[in-house]
Design an enzyme around this catalytic site. Structure first.
Site, PDB file in Angstrom:
ATOM      1  N   CYS A  98      69.024  72.779  55.289  1.00 15.87           N
ATOM      2  CA  CYS A  98      68.723  73.685  54.159  1.00 15.87           C
ATOM      3  C   CYS A  98      69.023  73.084  52.779  1.00 15.87           C
ATOM      4  CB  CYS A  98      69.453  75.003  54.359  1.00 15.87           C
ATOM      5  SG  CYS A  98      68.655  76.383  53.472  1.00 15.87           S
ATOM      6  N   LYS A 139      76.098  70.061  57.212  1.00 13.46           N
ATOM      7  CA  LYS A 139      75.558  70.362  55.873  1.00 13.46           C
ATOM      8  C   LYS A 139      76.539  69.888  54.806  1.00 13.46           C
ATOM      9  CE  LYS A 139      73.624  74.533  53.593  1.00 13.46           C
ATOM     10  NZ  LYS A 139      73.384  75.982  53.826  1.00 13.46           N
ATOM     11  N   GLU A 193      68.373  76.787  60.720  1.00 10.70           N
ATOM     12  CA  GLU A 193      69.800  76.693  60.377  1.00 10.70           C
ATOM     13  C   GLU A 193      70.578  77.819  61.071  1.00 10.70           C
ATOM     14  OE1 GLU A 193      70.331  77.544  56.241  1.00 10.70           O
ATOM     15  OE2 GLU A 193      72.370  76.726  56.158  1.00 10.70           O
TER      16      GLU A 193
END
Lengths: 666, 666
Positions: free
Chosen positions: B197, B140, B63
């Site tokens: 994540c 994300k 990430e």
């Protein structure tokens, strides 16, 4: 639980007639303290009783008034505090009668036994209390998480705006204010919409870049309430008053609905809330405003157009726009800054339980201005000023410190630091050769000899503070913090850094303002600071030029403060890059010739020093936030210490291509 | 832009056959630095070239690998960095060929010219690069904002999961990997889903309290990808490895889909990322795992079941559950703690550009353990240990410091502090009478005389550091921080506090562990610490009991550390209240008789000291976070300093009713 008999100043408008059902409202602008449930409840009850005496329909408290804002992560690690605040809320509800109250509190997120709890454990909420009961609950929808705000760490966003009766409210069988059924409440015959802080601040017609896709008050206003109420805890920052005034007027006018806004006062660590609670009529005209930076119970009637408008500090015009240009000497902003810093110092000491302060007076600008602020905040008898000359301190500086203390009426003592720094020097010189035998010669750029003076002074202050229950105060200013021109454990050390968000040029302007505008109630209101203190070149007074023998000034080591402070303003307010700074004409350049190479050199030096200064920001004491664009206060701005390889000048695509191909063996 | 020739260790599983189209993947577990775009790009290119040599289909980076995680507010104040990272991304894309790469980067939120920008200015995103182009973007959705995470301050949540081609990607005319059209990508014939994540961490069947209402990977997995990929930057904390292992296995098994997880290594200030990148097969079985706390390029094939599993530090069993009980001596956790602290020290020095450290050795436990950690991290020749005895320092302590330095192979010097503290004492005694004339007698509880010793020592270290370009290291432990048993500008001062998140009882366990388990590569791996250092009672060695003449121990002034450390664990892990602590039997009580009155007294003292210690947390240097439940590190926990009137014992509804009626004159 100690008692406190301080009473809340009451402000009643002319023409006011006590009596229920007329739509009389009271704005309880109080100063709660985070986690101090008993103390905050006492203030709430006192305001309630005062409002009852005037037969007011509804008394409105700020956001999270019962818990104190911001509670930060304390309510996450210690959830018992949330349970406690619910007990206190029920107690306050029982104490209500005909005068209803809107009280901000932390509502635990309690799912049904069969359901999973999703999200954070609490809402930022408010409760309508009256007739001995909790009557309705309101939850905040827009949960800020930027700059000084961190609600997002603790609070879940509510998908619903307006009044609700959640399941846990089992003791309430009837909710007369809720009978309306559309999220509005009815109190003594009038229909109100209730919102919390940020929920007011997302009108896409007002803001160029709204923070959230949804505008929670739009749905409430569509229900045609008679008045929109907003409970806030919103800190004071430069030009915020102007934005707040314009936004509130805009919303009231747009919807043709009077707006009542209640804001907390008081400082919590770095955040100073300025109050200024207010009301606007349905045409967007200001109807009433409470004092700034003072507790007050402001009574008004939006239906009859009754209200009293307190002047702002420095009394700028109502609609003065946010300043587009860098300027340190805006008189109304200096007045606000002074009041904000005064409240910040006063509350920090009062809430941590200290009455007295110790401060090193160098004869320079920063410590002189901080001395005035602390003396005005705590009383001159509670500030011990200490002159701590070294062998190189000019006699003029020493006598200036005495003059300042005398003008303020503060006690003054002198402690020469020569024997202390000599002891350090002696011990180090004994051992230096053996360390050089291990690690090679001393770094030629070492400024250990300078720093030891600053640390010795801070140590003496800390010891005096420890012996006499007084807090030492840090004197570093914002320009120094940005350029790392402050000594760790030295002048930047202390319990609080009052001017850590005030740039040097503004400190100088503030000094001149103080000499003119301090209130008549203090000793020597005029010209408290000798002119020499204001005009002498700033410097740390830690070393002399080896050739000239003169003390080295800060601007000689760094760059002109007028230039550096404009860089800071452009970084924080305009978010300009190194390239933009280089290519945009500065206001500084209108007054001073500046060759491009010189400008580039100063910019490079500024960014280089800033990159290395981040550690100092990390270990700085609380900094009272006053500026609008940004600060380096820890609760306002986060920067990794290890991020010191940023290439501020940037790269061209061609440079990047070359670099990547050189690092490639395809 | 300096070059770095360090190569990335390569791990190839047995049976591996190079060649495209087989589904060979490379997990590029690198250590980026926030904002260091050139340095991070170099690491990315190096890993890409290594993967190309093995003809791997796809190399996956962590990430935000290009920007470095966490960038914090730097990208908000300095948006040019986001523009720069886009230039570097394009440069890296141009450098790709047949081996595709998934690279985490900061994507600016760029609305169409006719549209308003709503929300934050950037997405936390990843890009698929290959054949010289940017092929697709992934954003994300779940944006954490709790504990050590603050993505919410900088990043907007994406409403869409999976691969997209945003409008700004105008240079891409064809997106072969996107032709699928369902948010999946196809690379060399295989279909992958890509997530970032937190998007993996919200399965409502796995977590008791999901953080968010939405599970972004559910929709992606419904498209039946062959493999689910997750790009992470997830810090190491106690028992996190166990949770991570169970979650990844659970998700892979639940959906019958192999899972590939890539995590960054390296420490950024207080956050230590442990790597341990890994893959699970569709039955939830671990297929491969990279080393912890080391950079590595791990090659594996989820289609053929090829992978190498590196052991964890201390090699606990795969499924060892999170410890339900308070225990400081879990061997596998001590091994992880050691590696985490080592990486933390090494990276802090390397990334801030320092090679050398100075440390005060007192002969006590904390400084001894920190000395071992720093020597192992930086090399013993780079740690100058300094004994700084006062008149009351026992001879045994002084000789212990020499033994420790000798065992480690560190340089050792001695600087007596007597003349320095005497100089402070002398100056203060000269002035004390006049201050007493103003403010009355010295506070009997003053510990100024103790503190000046600690500050003098820290000052000498800071000066040595300044002269020899070395960083001073703080030695305070977590128990001391909680109870405020540390001196501001003294022992808690320094560039870094390596054991600020390690309780005293765990420091002691770590000392015993170090004596047994240090790697064979260091000098004196076994018994580096004299037994006397580990077993002697802890104390600040700052004063003697006036009657017995003995040095006052910490436990005599505070309470048994075993008790205090269990309180800390119960606060952070179980969030127990004062009342719950009082009424729950402690593990401590199983071994030690503890009358209820004594327990209440210790608890009261603990909470009282904690309330007053918050200021010290605020000015502490970076603390390397290692524990799971919580810490007092600034990037992990926020507590208002002025919130020191919390009534930790709580009130009954009856007490509240009485209090409110006493404050009422209805």
């Amino acid at each position: 639980m100690t008692q406190n008999s301080q009473s809340l100043p009451l402000c009643i408008p002319s023409g006011f007639v006590p009596g229920y059902g007329q739509g009389n409202l009271a704005l309880a602008q109080i100063n709660p303290s985070p986690g101090d449930l008993a103390g905050n409840a006492r203030k709430i009850i006192a305001a309630l009783r005062l409002a009852e005496q005037q037969q007011v329909d509804l008394v409105i408290f700020p956001e999270l008034a019962l818990m104190g804002y911001p509670p930060r992560d304390v309510i996450v690690r210690h959830p018992f505090l949330v349970a406690e605040n619910l007990k206190w809320l029920r107690g306050i509800a029982e104490a209500t009668g005909k005068t209803y109250a809107l009280v901000g509190f932390v509502e635990p997120l309690l799912p049904k036994p069969s359901e999973q709890r999703i999200g954070k454990a609490a809402f930022n909420a408010a409760a309508l209390l009256g007739e001995g009961k909790i009557q309705a609950i309101f939850r905040k929808s827009l949960i800020p998480g930027y700059n000084e705000f961190e609600d997002y760490r603790q609070f879940e966003s509510s998908p619903v705006s307006g009044a609700i009766a959640p399941e846990w409210l089992t003791d309430v069988t009837l909710h007369p204010p809720l009978q309306d059924g559309h999220g509005l409440i009815t109190v003594h015959g009038h229909r109100y919409a209730v919102s919390i802080c940020e929920d007011l601040w997302n009108d896409p017609e007002f803001f160029e870049h709204p923070h959230y896709p949804h505008n929670p008050i739009a749905g409430l206003l569509a229900q045609r309430p008679e008045v929109l109420i907003n409970l806030s805890s919103s800190p004071s920052r430069a030009h915020k008053e102007s934005v707040r005034h314009q936004l509130c007027g805009f919303v009231a006018k747009k919807h043709g609905t009077p707006l009542v806004y209640v804001n907390q006062v008081g400082t919590v660590d770095e955040l100073s809330f300025d109050g200024g609670s207010r009301a606007y009529d349905g045409h967007g005209q200001l109807l009433a405003r409470a004092e700034s930076f003072q507790e007050q119970l402001l009574i008004l009637n939006p239906f009859k157009g009754q209200g009293h408008i307190a002047p702002l500090p420095g009394q700028p015009s109502e609609a003065s726009p946010a300043a587009p240009a860098f300027q340190a000497n805006d008189t109304s902003d200096l007045a606000r800054t002074y009041q904000s810093l005064l409240q910040g110092i006063r509350d920090y000491f009062a809430k941590t339980g200290f009455q007295k302060a110790v401060l090193g007076l160098s004869g320079g600008l920063d410590s002189a201005v901080v001395a005035v602020l602390v003396a005005d905040a705590l009383g001159p008898e509670n500030l011990l000023t200490v002159s701590m000359p070294s062998a190189i301190t000019p006699d003029e500086n020493r006598s200036d410190t005495q003059t300042i203390a005398k003008n303020l009426g503060c006690p003054w003592i002198e402690i020469p630091i020569g024997t202390i720094t000599e002891a350090f020097t002696q011990e180090l010189s004994t051992i230096r050769a053996s360390v050089e035998g291990i690690w090679g010669a001393v770094d030629a750029r070492s400024n250990a000899a300078d720093n030891v003076q600053a640390i010795s002074r801070a140590t003496l202050l800390r010891q005096l503070g420890n012996e006499f229950r007084a807090l030492p105060v840090a004197t570093s200013d914002k320009s120094e913090f940005y350029m790392g021109y402050a000594t760790v454990n030295g002048d930047m050390s202390g319990a609080l850094a009052p001017i850590g968000d005030v740039c040097k040029t503004k400190v100088r302007a503030l000094a001149r303002w103080l000499n003119e505008h301090r209130p008549e109630t203090v000793k020597t209101p005029k010209n408290v600071l000798p002119l020499s203190v204001i005009t002498k070149p700033s410097g740390a007074d830690l070393k002399r030029d080896p050739t000239t023998g003169e003390l080295i000034t800060a601007e000689a080591e760094l760059m002109p403060y007028e230039f550096a402070d404009e860089v800071i303003w452009r970084l924080e307010t305009l978010n300009q890059s190194h390239a933009q700074l280089l290519n945009t004409p500065f206001y500084y350049e209108q007054q001073n010739p500046l060759p491009p190479a010189q400008k580039a050199e100063w910019l490079d030096k500024f960014f280089d020093r800033m990159s290395k200064a981040v550690f100092k920001w990390f270990v700085a004491p609380p900094i009272l936030i006053v500026e609008g664009g940004g600060s380096i206060a820890k609760s306002d701005y986060h920067h990794p210490i290890v991020a010191n390889r940023i290439h501020w000048q940037g790269h061209s695509p061609r440079e990047i291509r070359t670099f990547l191909s050189e690092n490639t063996e395809k």
